[in-house]
Motif scaffolding. Structure first.
Motif, PDB file in Angstrom:
ATOM      1  N   UNK A   1      28.894  36.298  20.736  1.00 35.67           N
ATOM      2  CA  UNK A   1      29.093  36.741  22.122  1.00 35.67           C
ATOM      3  C   UNK A   1      29.347  35.524  23.007  1.00 35.67           C
ATOM      4  N   UNK A   2      30.503  35.487  23.649  1.00 35.67           N
ATOM      5  CA  UNK A   2      30.814  34.371  24.545  1.00 35.67           C
ATOM      6  C   UNK A   2      30.401  34.708  25.969  1.00 35.67           C
ATOM      7  N   UNK A   3      29.994  33.698  26.708  1.00 35.60           N
ATOM      8  CA  UNK A   3      29.628  33.854  28.115  1.00 35.60           C
ATOM      9  C   UNK A   3      30.695  33.167  28.964  1.00 35.60           C
ATOM     10  N   UNK A   4      31.362  33.955  29.792  1.00 36.24           N
ATOM     11  CA  UNK A   4      32.501  33.467  30.576  1.00 36.24           C
ATOM     12  C   UNK A   4      32.174  33.569  32.069  1.00 36.24           C
ATOM     13  N   UNK A   5      32.333  32.467  32.784  1.00 33.61           N
ATOM     14  CA  UNK A   5      32.096  32.448  34.235  1.00 33.61           C
ATOM     15  C   UNK A   5      33.425  32.587  34.964  1.00 33.61           C
ATOM     16  N   UNK A   6      33.482  33.565  35.886  1.00 33.77           N
ATOM     17  CA  UNK A   6      34.701  33.824  36.661  1.00 33.77           C
ATOM     18  C   UNK A   6      34.411  33.631  38.148  1.00 33.77           C
ATOM     19  N   UNK A   7      34.537  32.407  38.665  1.00 35.19           N
ATOM     20  CA  UNK A   7      34.354  32.212  40.105  1.00 35.19           C
ATOM     21  C   UNK A   7      35.469  32.920  40.867  1.00 35.19           C
ATOM     22  N   UNK A   8      35.117  33.580  41.967  1.00 37.69           N
ATOM     23  CA  UNK A   8      36.133  34.280  42.757  1.00 37.69           C
ATOM     24  C   UNK A   8      35.902  34.072  44.241  1.00 37.69           C
ATOM     25  N   UNK A   9      36.990  33.925  44.980  1.00 32.17           N
ATOM     26  CA  UNK A   9      36.917  33.881  46.444  1.00 32.17           C
ATOM     27  C   UNK A   9      37.552  35.142  47.026  1.00 32.17           C
ATOM     28  N   UNK A  10      37.764  36.134  46.166  1.00 34.30           N
ATOM     29  CA  UNK A  10      38.326  37.446  46.529  1.00 34.30           C
ATOM     30  C   UNK A  10      39.817  37.382  46.880  1.00 34.30           C
ATOM     31  N   UNK A  11      40.447  36.285  46.554  1.00 33.37           N
ATOM     32  CA  UNK A  11      41.887  36.179  46.796  1.00 33.37           C
ATOM     33  C   UNK A  11      42.649  36.800  45.625  1.00 33.37           C
ATOM     34  N   UNK A  12      43.941  37.096  45.836  1.00 34.16           N
ATOM     35  CA  UNK A  12      44.780  37.598  44.756  1.00 34.16           C
ATOM     36  C   UNK A  12      44.930  36.543  43.666  1.00 34.16           C
ATOM     37  N   UNK A  13      44.866  35.297  44.074  1.00 33.01           N
ATOM     38  CA  UNK A  13      44.952  34.206  43.122  1.00 33.01           C
ATOM     39  C   UNK A  13      43.781  34.229  42.142  1.00 33.01           C
ATOM     40  N   UNK A  14      42.566  34.462  42.663  1.00 33.92           N
ATOM     41  CA  UNK A  14      41.404  34.518  41.771  1.00 33.92           C
ATOM     42  C   UNK A  14      41.409  35.807  40.951  1.00 33.92           C
ATOM     43  N   UNK A  15      41.941  36.889  41.511  1.00 37.40           N
ATOM     44  CA  UNK A  15      42.080  38.131  40.736  1.00 37.40           C
ATOM     45  C   UNK A  15      43.028  37.909  39.558  1.00 37.40           C
ATOM     46  N   UNK A  16      44.092  37.152  39.773  1.00 35.82           N
ATOM     47  CA  UNK A  16      45.032  36.851  38.702  1.00 35.82           C
ATOM     48  C   UNK A  16      44.338  36.121  37.556  1.00 35.82           C
ATOM     49  N   UNK A  17      43.412  35.215  37.891  1.00 37.02           N
ATOM     50  CA  UNK A  17      42.659  34.493  36.860  1.00 37.02           C
ATOM     51  C   UNK A  17      41.743  35.443  36.086  1.00 37.02           C
ATOM     52  N   UNK A  18      41.147  36.404  36.793  1.00 35.32           N
ATOM     53  CA  UNK A  18      40.293  37.400  36.137  1.00 35.32           C
ATOM     54  C   UNK A  18      41.122  38.227  35.156  1.00 35.32           C
ATOM     55  N   UNK A  19      42.287  38.682  35.613  1.00 34.27           N
ATOM     56  CA  UNK A  19      43.188  39.442  34.739  1.00 34.27           C
ATOM     57  C   UNK A  19      43.550  38.644  33.488  1.00 34.27           C
ATOM     58  N   UNK A  20      43.875  37.387  33.702  1.00 37.09           N
ATOM     59  CA  UNK A  20      44.269  36.525  32.582  1.00 37.09           C
ATOM     60  C   UNK A  20      43.114  36.405  31.585  1.00 37.09           C
ATOM     61  N   UNK A  21      41.902  36.213  32.107  1.00 35.64           N
ATOM     62  CA  UNK A  21      40.727  36.055  31.244  1.00 35.64           C
ATOM     63  C   UNK A  21      40.481  37.305  30.402  1.00 35.64           C
ATOM     64  N   UNK A  22      40.632  38.487  31.006  1.00 35.90           N
ATOM     65  CA  UNK A  22      40.377  39.730  30.279  1.00 35.90           C
ATOM     66  C   UNK A  22      41.398  39.937  29.160  1.00 35.90           C
ATOM     67  N   UNK A  23      42.634  39.539  29.403  1.00 33.34           N
ATOM     68  CA  UNK A  23      43.645  39.604  28.346  1.00 33.34           C
ATOM     69  C   UNK A  23      43.372  38.548  27.272  1.00 33.34           C
ATOM     70  N   UNK A  24      43.048  37.344  27.715  1.00 33.50           N
ATOM     71  CA  UNK A  24      42.820  36.214  26.815  1.00 33.50           C
ATOM     72  C   UNK A  24      41.695  36.538  25.822  1.00 33.50           C
ATOM     73  N   UNK A  25      40.631  37.180  26.324  1.00 31.50           N
ATOM     74  CA  UNK A  25      39.466  37.500  25.488  1.00 31.50           C
ATOM     75  C   UNK A  25      39.420  38.981  25.089  1.00 31.50           C
ATOM     76  N   UNK A  26      40.553  39.621  25.052  1.00 32.18           N
ATOM     77  CA  UNK A  26      40.606  41.056  24.797  1.00 32.18           C
ATOM     78  C   UNK A  26      39.867  41.457  23.514  1.00 32.18           C
ATOM     79  N   UNK A  27      40.002  40.644  22.485  1.00 38.15           N
ATOM     80  CA  UNK A  27      39.423  40.991  21.187  1.00 38.15           C
ATOM     81  C   UNK A  27      38.140  40.217  20.890  1.00 38.15           C
TER      82      UNK A  27
END
Length: 280
Positions: A1-27
């Motif tokens: 089980x990996x632990x991933x930290x997703x800092x966000x400032x609620x911008x679309x830019x930080x949302x894009x990073x969240x999206x990328x992370x979820x795809x990156x670690x999909x499996x």
């Protein structure tokens, strides 16, 4: 089980990073920690330090932040199918940004920080923002920096620029081998040399170490002659259709022009290709 930290400032830019992370670690089985820091820096005006009461902090900062984090969780559930591999937690902090990130990295045993960075909008601006820059240089945790225009696609080509001057322990390089094995990607090890320059004995030994470590994976060595690292990598990224650039943090002095002093002109990959910075 990996632990991933997703800092966000609620911008679309930080949302894009969240999206990328979820795809990156999909499996991959992951605990995702969504963190928003209400920074103390914002309360220092000139020489005056305003210290709000606990009630004010809760009312003005904490409650609205928790509400916004719940909104992100809803957005995730709407955008992504339910993934049994993924669990989500929200963190609300009131601190200096860097101290908050360090604390949570230690307490939650974070394996990777994934955060967005907005590309420079003017010639005089640095490419990587101050928060992202602080994280990759001052927090000893593997960090994935996702530019504003980066969209996840199958990782086929991984660029690993190195000057062969530093030896890497196996644990440091592990995230690269994970990408190669899980994504079936090809590693392109890139060395930028000056004209008529050859590797010394230490560099040859470190090159041999990389060959031993990546035995069993598909990889290749590439040598480019160029005075400017950023220009050489730009050329390489465009010619190879690179999906992600990986570098080791203790080599950051070598890459400082690439990350922190590059200007907008001609450095187009800064806005659409993620950087994975590895720490020992």
């Amino acid at each position: 089980m990996k632990n991933i930290l997703l800092p966000t400032d609620f911008s679309e830019n930080s949302w894009n990073a969240i999206e990328y992370a979820l795809h990156y670690f999909q499996d991959t089985k992951c605990n995702f920690y969504l963190l928003h820091v209400n920074t103390l820096e914002n309360l220092i005006v000139g020489d005056t330090h305003y210290i709000p009461s606990h009630e004010e902090i809760e009312t003005i900062y904490i409650k609205p932040t928790k509400s916004k984090l719940k909104t992100i969780l809803r957005r995730i559930s709407q955008k992504f199918d339910n993934n049994d591999n993924h669990k989500f937690y929200t963190l609300t902090d009131y601190n200096f940004f860097l101290e908050s990130v360090r604390t949570h990295v230690d307490e939650k045993r974070i394996d990777m920080i994934v955060m967005g960075t907005k590309g420079a909008s003017g010639i005089k601006e640095f490419i990587i923002g101050s928060n992202a820059g602080d994280v990759i240089t001052k927090v000893k945790c593997t960090s994935l920096i996702v530019p504003e225009n980066a969209t996840y696609d199958t990782l086929k080509e991984v660029a690993f620029p190195t000057d062969f001057s530093l030896s890497y322990d196996i644990q440091t390089l592990e995230p690269i081998s994970e990408i190669l094995s899980k994504k079936n990607a090809i590693l392109r090890i890139l060395h930028i040399i000056k004209k008529d320059e050859s590797l010394n004995s230490d560099q040859e030994r470190n090159k041999d170490l990389l060959e031993d470590f990546f035995e069993g994976f598909e990889y290749s060595f590439h040598y480019l002659t160029n005075k400017k690292i950023e220009d050489a990598i730009q050329c390489f990224v465009e010619s190879r259709d690179i999906d992600i650039i990986v570098m080791v943090a203790k080599n950051l002095n070598y890459f400082q022009h690439l990350l922190f002093h590059s200007r907008v002109e001609k450095i187009s990959y800064h806005t659409d290709i993620p950087f994975l910075v590895l720490h020992e």
